[in-house]
Motif scaffolding. Structure first.
Motif, PDB file in Angstrom:
ATOM      1  N   LEU A  13      64.777  64.131 -14.683  1.00  0.00           N
ATOM      2  CA  LEU A  13      65.749  63.377 -13.886  1.00  0.00           C
ATOM      3  C   LEU A  13      67.154  63.465 -14.468  1.00  0.00           C
ATOM      4  O   LEU A  13      67.341  63.487 -15.686  1.00  0.00           O
ATOM      5  CB  LEU A  13      65.345  61.905 -13.805  1.00  0.00           C
ATOM      6  N   LYS A  14      68.140  63.469 -13.572  1.00  0.00           N
ATOM      7  CA  LYS A  14      69.540  63.413 -13.980  1.00  0.00           C
ATOM      8  C   LYS A  14      69.918  61.955 -14.228  1.00  0.00           C
ATOM      9  O   LYS A  14      69.276  61.034 -13.717  1.00  0.00           O
ATOM     10  CB  LYS A  14      70.436  63.995 -12.887  1.00  0.00           C
ATOM     11  N   THR A  15      70.979  61.731 -14.975  1.00  0.00           N
ATOM     12  CA  THR A  15      71.450  60.383 -15.270  1.00  0.00           C
ATOM     13  C   THR A  15      71.716  59.601 -13.989  1.00  0.00           C
ATOM     14  O   THR A  15      71.344  58.427 -13.891  1.00  0.00           O
ATOM     15  CB  THR A  15      72.729  60.447 -16.138  1.00  0.00           C
ATOM     16  N   SER A  16      72.333  60.226 -13.006  1.00  0.00           N
ATOM     17  CA  SER A  16      72.644  59.529 -11.755  1.00  0.00           C
ATOM     18  C   SER A  16      71.375  59.089 -11.024  1.00  0.00           C
ATOM     19  O   SER A  16      71.339  58.024 -10.411  1.00  0.00           O
ATOM     20  CB  SER A  16      73.504  60.406 -10.844  1.00  0.00           C
ATOM     21  N   GLU A  17      70.316  59.900 -11.113  1.00  0.00           N
ATOM     22  CA  GLU A  17      69.042  59.524 -10.476  1.00  0.00           C
ATOM     23  C   GLU A  17      68.402  58.337 -11.195  1.00  0.00           C
ATOM     24  O   GLU A  17      67.875  57.424 -10.556  1.00  0.00           O
ATOM     25  CB  GLU A  17      68.089  60.716 -10.469  1.00  0.00           C
ATOM     26  N   ILE A  18      68.461  58.330 -12.510  1.00  0.00           N
ATOM     27  CA  ILE A  18      67.921  57.212 -13.284  1.00  0.00           C
ATOM     28  C   ILE A  18      68.691  55.938 -12.969  1.00  0.00           C
ATOM     29  O   ILE A  18      68.093  54.875 -12.733  1.00  0.00           O
ATOM     30  CB  ILE A  18      67.978  57.533 -14.797  1.00  0.00           C
ATOM     31  N   GLU A  19      70.014  56.034 -12.940  1.00  0.00           N
ATOM     32  CA  GLU A  19      70.840  54.866 -12.619  1.00  0.00           C
ATOM     33  C   GLU A  19      70.505  54.316 -11.236  1.00  0.00           C
ATOM     34  O   GLU A  19      70.412  53.104 -11.044  1.00  0.00           O
ATOM     35  CB  GLU A  19      72.322  55.231 -12.687  1.00  0.00           C
ATOM     36  N   SER A  20      70.291  55.197 -10.284  1.00  0.00           N
ATOM     37  CA  SER A  20      69.956  54.785  -8.917  1.00  0.00           C
ATOM     38  C   SER A  20      68.606  54.079  -8.863  1.00  0.00           C
ATOM     39  O   SER A  20      68.462  53.042  -8.203  1.00  0.00           O
ATOM     40  CB  SER A  20      69.959  56.004  -7.992  1.00  0.00           C
ATOM     41  N   ILE A  21      67.617  54.614  -9.558  1.00  0.00           N
ATOM     42  CA  ILE A  21      66.291  53.995  -9.569  1.00  0.00           C
ATOM     43  C   ILE A  21      66.371  52.596 -10.182  1.00  0.00           C
ATOM     44  O   ILE A  21      65.829  51.629  -9.631  1.00  0.00           O
ATOM     45  CB  ILE A  21      65.280  54.864 -10.353  1.00  0.00           C
ATOM     46  N   ILE A  22      67.050  52.466 -11.306  1.00  0.00           N
ATOM     47  CA  ILE A  22      67.161  51.168 -11.972  1.00  0.00           C
ATOM     48  C   ILE A  22      67.904  50.169 -11.087  1.00  0.00           C
ATOM     49  O   ILE A  22      67.468  49.021 -10.929  1.00  0.00           O
ATOM     50  CB  ILE A  22      67.842  51.321 -13.348  1.00  0.00           C
ATOM     51  N   ARG A  23      68.994  50.590 -10.500  1.00  0.00           N
ATOM     52  CA  ARG A  23      69.775  49.705  -9.624  1.00  0.00           C
ATOM     53  C   ARG A  23      68.933  49.235  -8.438  1.00  0.00           C
ATOM     54  O   ARG A  23      68.866  48.045  -8.134  1.00  0.00           O
ATOM     55  CB  ARG A  23      71.044  50.429  -9.149  1.00  0.00           C
ATOM     56  N   ASN A  24      68.249  50.178  -7.783  1.00  0.00           N
ATOM     57  CA  ASN A  24      67.426  49.812  -6.631  1.00  0.00           C
ATOM     58  C   ASN A  24      66.256  48.916  -7.038  1.00  0.00           C
ATOM     59  O   ASN A  24      65.913  47.966  -6.333  1.00  0.00           O
ATOM     60  CB  ASN A  24      66.907  51.065  -5.920  1.00  0.00           C
ATOM     61  N   PHE A  25      65.651  49.222  -8.177  1.00  0.00           N
ATOM     62  CA  PHE A  25      64.538  48.398  -8.651  1.00  0.00           C
ATOM     63  C   PHE A  25      65.007  46.969  -8.921  1.00  0.00           C
ATOM     64  O   PHE A  25      64.370  45.998  -8.507  1.00  0.00           O
ATOM     65  CB  PHE A  25      63.916  49.003  -9.912  1.00  0.00           C
TER      66      PHE A  25
END
Length: 167
Positions: free
Chosen positions: A93-105
Motif C-alpha cells: 500500500l501507498k501512504t495515501s491509501e493507508i491514510e484513506s483507510i485509517i480516516r474512513n475506519f
C-alpha cells in the motif's frame, strides 16, 4: 500487556498442539494474539472461555488493503469471544491509501479509536528464511547457472537466495 505472535505456516500435525497452547495461554489471562494464519483465526473465534475476550492483531498475511477488508475483519471479530486489536496493512500500500483507510475506519467506528495500525515499511518482506550460511553453495550453483530450491513438508518449493543467508 503482551501480544503472542502465532505461526505463519502451520502443518496439520501441529494444529492440535497449537490449539492447546492457545487454551493454556487464555487460562493465564494472556489473550492478545497477532494472527497470520486463517486456521488460527478460526481457532480463536471458536474457543469459548467465559469472560475472556481474545484480542486479535491481524498480520499483513490477511492482505488488509482497503476499507472493505477492514470492515470485513472488524465485523468478523466484533463479538462476545473476539475483538480486533489492530491491523498490519498489506505491505504494497501507498501512504495515501493507508491514510484513506485509517480516516474512513475512524469515521465509521468512533468507538474503536484505540485500534492499532501497522505497516511493514522498509526493505524486503521475508516469507521464508533459514539460519544456514548457504552463500558458498549459492555461488557454486550460480557459476553453473543452476537454481537451488528449499522444499517444505507440503511440497512447496522456494528459491534459495544467499542475500539473507547470514541472518
Amino acid at each position: 500487556n503482551i501480544i503472542i505472535d502465532t505461526p505463519h505456516i502451520i502443518y496439520d500435525k501441529e494444529f492440535d498442539d497449537i490449539t492447546e497452547g492457545i487454551k493454556r495461554l487464555l487460562k493465564k489471562d494472556i489473550s492478545s494474539f497477532r494472527v497470520s494464519n486463517s486456521g488460527i483465526l478460526e481457532v480463536l473465534r471458536g474457543i469459548n472461555f467465559t469472560g475472556i475476550k481474545q484480542k486479535i492483531f491481524l498480520s499483513s498475511s490477511f492482505n488488509t488493503s482497503n476499507i472493505l477488508s477492514m470492515e470485513f475483519f472488524t465485523n468478523l471479530l466484533d463479538n462476545k469471544k473476539t475483538d480486533i486489536l489492530g491491523v498490519e496493512f498489506s505491505p504494497e500500500l501507498k501512504t495515501s491509501e493507508i491514510e484513506s483507510i485509517i480516516r474512513n475506519f475512524n469515521n465509521l467506528h468512533k468507538d474503536k479509536k484505540n485500534l492499532l495500525f501497522s505497516v511493514f515499511g522498509h526493505g524486503y518482506h521475508k516469507v521464508m528464511t533459514a539460519r544456514y550460511d548457504i552463500s558458498n553453495y549459492h555461488k557454486k550453483l550460480k557459476r553453473k547457472d543452476i537454481n537451488a530450491f528449499i522444499e517444505d513438508q507440503k511440497g512447496y518449493k522456494f528459491l534459495m537466495d544467499s542475500g539473507d543467508s547470514l541472518n
